[in-house]
Design an enzyme around this catalytic site. Structure first.
Site, PDB file in Angstrom:
ATOM      1  N   VAL A 408      27.575  40.028  37.902  1.00 14.51           N
ATOM      2  CA  VAL A 408      28.846  40.902  38.280  1.00 14.51           C
ATOM      3  C   VAL A 408      29.102  40.653  39.679  1.00 14.51           C
ATOM      4  O   VAL A 408      30.529  40.322  40.030  1.00 14.51           O
ATOM      5  CB  VAL A 408      28.547  42.176  38.084  1.00 14.51           C
ATOM      6  CG1 VAL A 408      29.921  43.110  38.412  1.00 14.51           C
ATOM      7  CG2 VAL A 408      28.293  42.542  36.487  1.00 14.51           C
ATOM      8  N   ASP A 409      28.502  40.385  40.615  1.00 17.29           N
ATOM      9  CA  ASP A 409      28.797  40.362  42.094  1.00 17.29           C
ATOM     10  C   ASP A 409      29.523  39.399  42.235  1.00 17.29           C
ATOM     11  O   ASP A 409      30.635  39.072  42.998  1.00 17.29           O
ATOM     12  CB  ASP A 409      27.504  40.574  42.632  1.00 17.29           C
ATOM     13  CG  ASP A 409      27.737  41.144  44.192  1.00 17.29           C
ATOM     14  OD1 ASP A 409      28.825  41.569  44.518  1.00 17.29           O
ATOM     15  OD2 ASP A 409      26.692  41.163  45.054  1.00 17.29           O
ATOM     16  N   ASP A 410      28.866  38.189  41.824  1.00 18.79           N
ATOM     17  CA  ASP A 410      29.445  36.669  41.973  1.00 18.79           C
ATOM     18  C   ASP A 410      30.723  36.697  41.118  1.00 18.79           C
ATOM     19  O   ASP A 410      31.651  36.068  41.590  1.00 18.79           O
ATOM     20  CB  ASP A 410      28.542  35.671  41.394  1.00 18.79           C
ATOM     21  CG  ASP A 410      27.324  35.341  42.603  1.00 18.79           C
ATOM     22  OD1 ASP A 410      27.723  34.306  43.209  1.00 18.79           O
ATOM     23  OD2 ASP A 410      26.453  35.690  42.398  1.00 18.79           O
TER      24      ASP A 410
END
Length: 677
Positions: A408-410
Site C-alpha cells: 500500500v505504501d509504495d
C-alpha cells in the site's frame, strides 16, 4: 540555465527575507539550494528513467553471507574476505556489533559476527575476538539468541536442532479458512519461514574443525547450558506457554518420526517457493528469504548447476556491493550485501518531490520516470488476494520485480508521483491510477488505517509463537502509511465527506501519543510518523488549529536540537522516552520541517533555524551527508525494517526529503506573499 522557475507565473515577487523569526535567511539562498538539490537528483537518474539509491543494513547480512557459502562450499574467496573486512569495520568498541550505527551491542549480531570470523579462520585468542566473546557473554551468550540465529548455528553443530523452536513445513498445509495459516502472518515472515521450514525438516549439517566451534560463547559452557525454550512461570495460562507446549509436541513427533504429512508438506512448500520465484527477483525479493531459499533448494536435492539454483544464487549475489579498492570514506577493501533494492520507492519519492519543486510537468525526465513507474504496474493477484477480493487490481511493489507482494505504501507514493506529471498517455495513466485507488481502498483495514502488504493482519497471538521472536510476525495498520494515503487521496479529489476517508482520520487521531507525537513504523521514528500524519491531515483540510495538530507541532518544536536541526535514533523503539532525541540529520530535519509546515507554522524560530540548518549543511554539489562522526564511514540510519530488530540506511533519504522541505517552505512563503499575509 536553472532547472527550476525562480518565480512562478502570476506569483508576486517573494520578499528577500522571511518576515518572522530571529534567524533571517535570504529566500534566494533557499531557491539556490532547491536548484542545486534538484540538479543533483536529476544527475542520479538511471538512463531507463528510475532512481535507486543504496540500501544499507547491518553486519548480520555479511555474517550470513559467509555462513551460507561456507555451508554450501560456494562463494568467491575474495568476496568472502572482503565481507570479513566489512564485519570488522563495524565492530563496536566493546567488541560487539549493533543493528544500527552507534547502537548498543546485540547478542545475535555478536554471535553471528564472531562465528563468521571463526569460519573465516580467525582464532579465539586474537584481541578483537576476545573482546567480541566478552561482549556476547555479557549479553547472556548464545542461548539468548533468536530462532533464526540458532537455526543457522545448528547447521554447523553449534546448537541443537531439538532445542530450537520447531518450524514444521506442515504449516503450509493449513487452508485459508483456518485461523492460523501462512496468509495470516506478515508477507515478509511468510517468505522467510516457508524455506526455513524446509531447512528445519531437512536439518542440514556440516562438520567443522573444533577450533571453529563457538562453545566458548555459552555462559558457563555449552554442556551446562539449558538450550530449550523456557516456560513463562509468571503467566502459566498464556499463549506463550500454549505454543511452547505445542512446540514440545512437535519436537517429540520429530524424534519418533511421527510425521505422516511431512512428504506432502515438503512438496507444497517447495511448490510455493518455486511459484514465488516467478514474477520476482528472488524469493520475496528480500535478503533473508532469498538466502533461506538457496539453502532449501540445495537440501531438497537441487544441484549447483540446476537452473533454479543458479537463478536463485544469481539474484542473491546481485544484492552485493563490492569495493576491492575500498571506498572514499573507508580505504580498506570491503564487500557488503543490501537487504533488497528500492527502485519503485525511490523513483516515486524523487518524482513527487521534483514535482513539488515545480519542474515543468512536461519535463522529459519526469515523463520518463512516470513511464517507468507505469511499466512496473502489477495486475497480478498476489498473496494479498487470499484475504482481499477485487477483480481489477493495480498496485506496485517496493522492488524491481515482486508481483506476489505489492504494498500500500509504495502504491500510494506512486499515485502521488504520477499526479506531478502531464503524461502524453493521459488516458492510460488515468485508467491505471483509478484502478490503483480502488485497490488501496480495498486494502483498508477494519480500524480505518492501512497496513503495508496485507489487510487486517493483526492476530497478535501469533507473536507468541516461539519462532516469531524476530518481532515481525504480523502487519497491522500504521499511522505513517495512513497519513501518506490520506495525502494521496486528497490529490485525487477525495475529502472527509467520504466515509472511508473519515474513518482513516479517526484512526489517526486515536493513535496519537499523549505528548502529541505519532509512532513511526517504517521510519525512525516519531518524527517520521508525526510528519506523515500532519501532511495527511493538512491535505484533507483538517483544521490546523485543532488541538491534535497544535500539540504535534509543539512537540516537534520542543525536541529541536540546539544546532537547529532534528534527529532521532533507532533506540527510541527500545525506549520511547528518548523520542525525538538524537544527532541532527538532513532527512529527519526535513521531516520535522514538513510536519511544522503542514501545521501551518511558517513563522516560528524553529522553522527558520531548521531551514538554515539544511542550507548551511548542503554540500557544494547540492547533496547532503548523514555520515556519523568517528564511525568508519557509517551513515545514520533513519529507515525502519522491523522495530527493535532491523534498521535501514536509505542513501537517498538525505537527498529528496530536504529538497521537499525547502520547496514546501518556499511555496508557503510565496502563498503568504500572494495573500498579503
Amino acid at each position: 540555465m536553472s532547472t527550476l522557475p525562480q518565480n512562478p507565473s502570476g506569483t508576486p515577487h517573494t520578499p528577500s527575507q522571511p518576515r518572522f523569526g530571529r534567524l533571517d535567511l535570504s529566500i534566494d539562498l533557499v531557491k539556490r539550494g532547491i536548484n542545486r538539490s534538484a540538479e543533483w537528483l536529476l544527475g542520479q537518474q538511471h538512463e531507463d528513467g528510475y532512481w535507486c539509491g543504496e540500501l544499507e543494513a547491518d553486519v548480520m547480512l555479511e555474517a550470513d553471507y559467509i555462513y551460507m557459502h561456507k555451508l554450501l562450499g560456494t562463494g568467491d574467496p575474495g568476496r568472502l574476505e572482503r565481507a570479513r573486512n566489512e564485519i570488522l569495520r563495524h565492530q563496536n568498541d566493546d567488541g560487539g556489533w549493533s543493528n544500527y550505527p552507534g547502537g548498543p551491542s546485540n547478542v545475535n549480531y555478536g554471535v553471528k559476527g564472531y562465528f563468521a570470523l571463526k569460519l573465516m579462520g580467525h582464532k579465539a585468542d586474537e584481541p578483537f575476538m576476545v573482546k567480541a566473546r566478552e561482549s556476547v557473554l555479557k549479553l547472556g551468550g548464545v542461548v539468548q539468541c533468536n530462532t533464526f540465529t540458532k537455526m543457522y548455528l545448528c547447521a554447523f553443530g553449534a546448537y541443537d536442532y531439538d532445542a530450537v523452536p520447531a518450524v514444521p513445513p506442515e504449516i503450509v498445509l493449513f487452508p485459508d479458512w483456518f485461523y492460523f495459516n501462512i496468509y495470516e502472518i506478515s508477507a515478509w515472515s511468510r517468505a522467510i519461514l516457508v524455506p526455513l521450514s524446509i531447512i528445519y525438516a531437512k536439518k542440514p549439517f556440516k562438520k567443522i574443525p573444533a577450533e571453529q566451534g563457538i562453545d566458548e560463547l555459552f555462559v558457563g559452557g555449552r554442556d551446562k547450558s539449558d538450550l530449550h525454550l523456557r516456560w513463562d512461570k509468571k503467566h502459566p495460562f498464556s499463549w506463550r506457554n500454549f505454543f511452547i507446549f505445542t512446540d514440545r509436541v512437535a519436537h517429540l513427533a520429530e524424534r519418533v518420526h511421527i510425521r505422516p504429512l511431512r512428504k506432502m508438506a515438503l512438496k507444497k512448500a517447495e511448490k510455493w517457493m518455486l511459484d514465488h520465484f516467478e514474477k520476482s527477483d528472488g524469493l520475496g525479493a528480500i535478503y533473508p528469504a532469498m538466502l533461506n531459499a538457496i539453502i532449501a533448494l540445495r537440501y531438497l536435492g537441487y544441484s549447483p548447476d540446476d537452473p533454479q539454483f543458479i537463478r536463485a544464487m544469481d539474484e542473491f549475489e546481485k544484492l552485493g556491493l563490492d569495493f576491492p579498492e575500498g571506498e572514499p570514506n573507508y580505504p580498506t577493501p570491503t564487500f557488503r550485501m543490501q537487504p533488497c533494492f528500492s527502485p519503485v520507492w525511490d523513483t516515486a519519492q524523487v518524482l513527487s518531490t521534483l514535482g513539488e519543486a515545480e519542474l515543468p510537468r512536461t519535463d522529459a525526465r519526469l515523463v520518463k520516470a512516470a513511464d517507468w513507474l507505469l511499466s512496473k504496474e502489477i495486475r497480478y493477484k498476489g498473496d494479498w488476494s487470499h484475504n482481499v477480493k477485487i477483480e481489477d487490481p493495480s498496485c506496485w511493489c517496493f522492488f524491481y520485480n515482486n508481483d506476489h507482494q505489492p504494498d500500500v505504501d509504495d502504491t500510494g507514493e506512486v499515485l502521488l508521483a504520477l499526479k506531478c506529471v502531464d503524461n502524453p498517455r493521459e488516458r492510460y495513466q488515468h485508467e491505471v491510477t483509478q484502478r490503483a485507488v480502488e485497490w488501496v481502498f480495498a486494502m483498508q483495514c477494519k480500524s480505518g488505517g492501512w497496513a503495508s502488504f496485507d489487510k487486517d493482519n493483526t492476530k497478535r497471538m501469533f507473536e507468541s509463537i516461539p519462532f516469531a521472536d524476530h518481532n515481525a510476525m504480523i502487519d497491522p495498520p500504521t499511522v505513517d502509511i495512513t497519513g501518506r494515503i490520506l495525502e494521496m487521496l486528497a490529490a485525487y479529489g477525495y475529502t472527509r465527506r467520504d466515509k472511508r476517508v473519515e474513518k482513516a482520520v479517526q484512526f489517526i487521531l486515536k493513535e496519537q501519543e499523549p505528548d502529541g507525537a505519532w509512532f513511526g513504523r517504517w521510519g525512525v521514528n516519531y518524527l517520521y510518523g508525526t510528519f506523515l500524519v500532519l501532511r495527511g491531515l493538512r491535505a484533507m483540510e483538517f483544521d490546523t488549529y485543532e488541538p491534535a495538530v497544535q500539540q504535534a507541532a509543539e512537540w516537534i518544536r520542543m525536541v529541536q536540537n540546539t544546532d537547529g536541526g532534528w534527529g532521532e535514533t533507532c533506540g527510541t523503539y527500545d525506549d520511547p522516552n528518548l523520542r525525538g532525541t538524537g544527532p541532527s540529520t538532513p532527512s529527519q530535519t526535513a521531516w520535522a520541517l514538513l510536519g511544522l509546515l503542514a501545521a501551518n507554522d511558517t513563522r516560528s524560530d524553529s522553522v527558520a533555524k531548521g531551514i538554515r540548518w539544511l542550507i548551511e549543511r548542503q554540500q557544494d554539489d547540492g547533496s547532503w551527508s548523514e555520515l556519523a562522526a568517528g564511525r568508519n564511514g557509517e551513515s545514520y540510519y533513519t529507515g525502519t525494517g522491523f522495530p527493535r530488530v532491523f534498521y535501514l540506511g536509505y542513501h537517498l533519504y538525505k537527498q529528496y526529503f530536504p529538497l521537499l522541505a525547502l520547496t514546501t517552505y518556499k511555496k508557503a512563503l510565496e502563498k503568504e506573499a500572494a495573500e498579503g499575509i
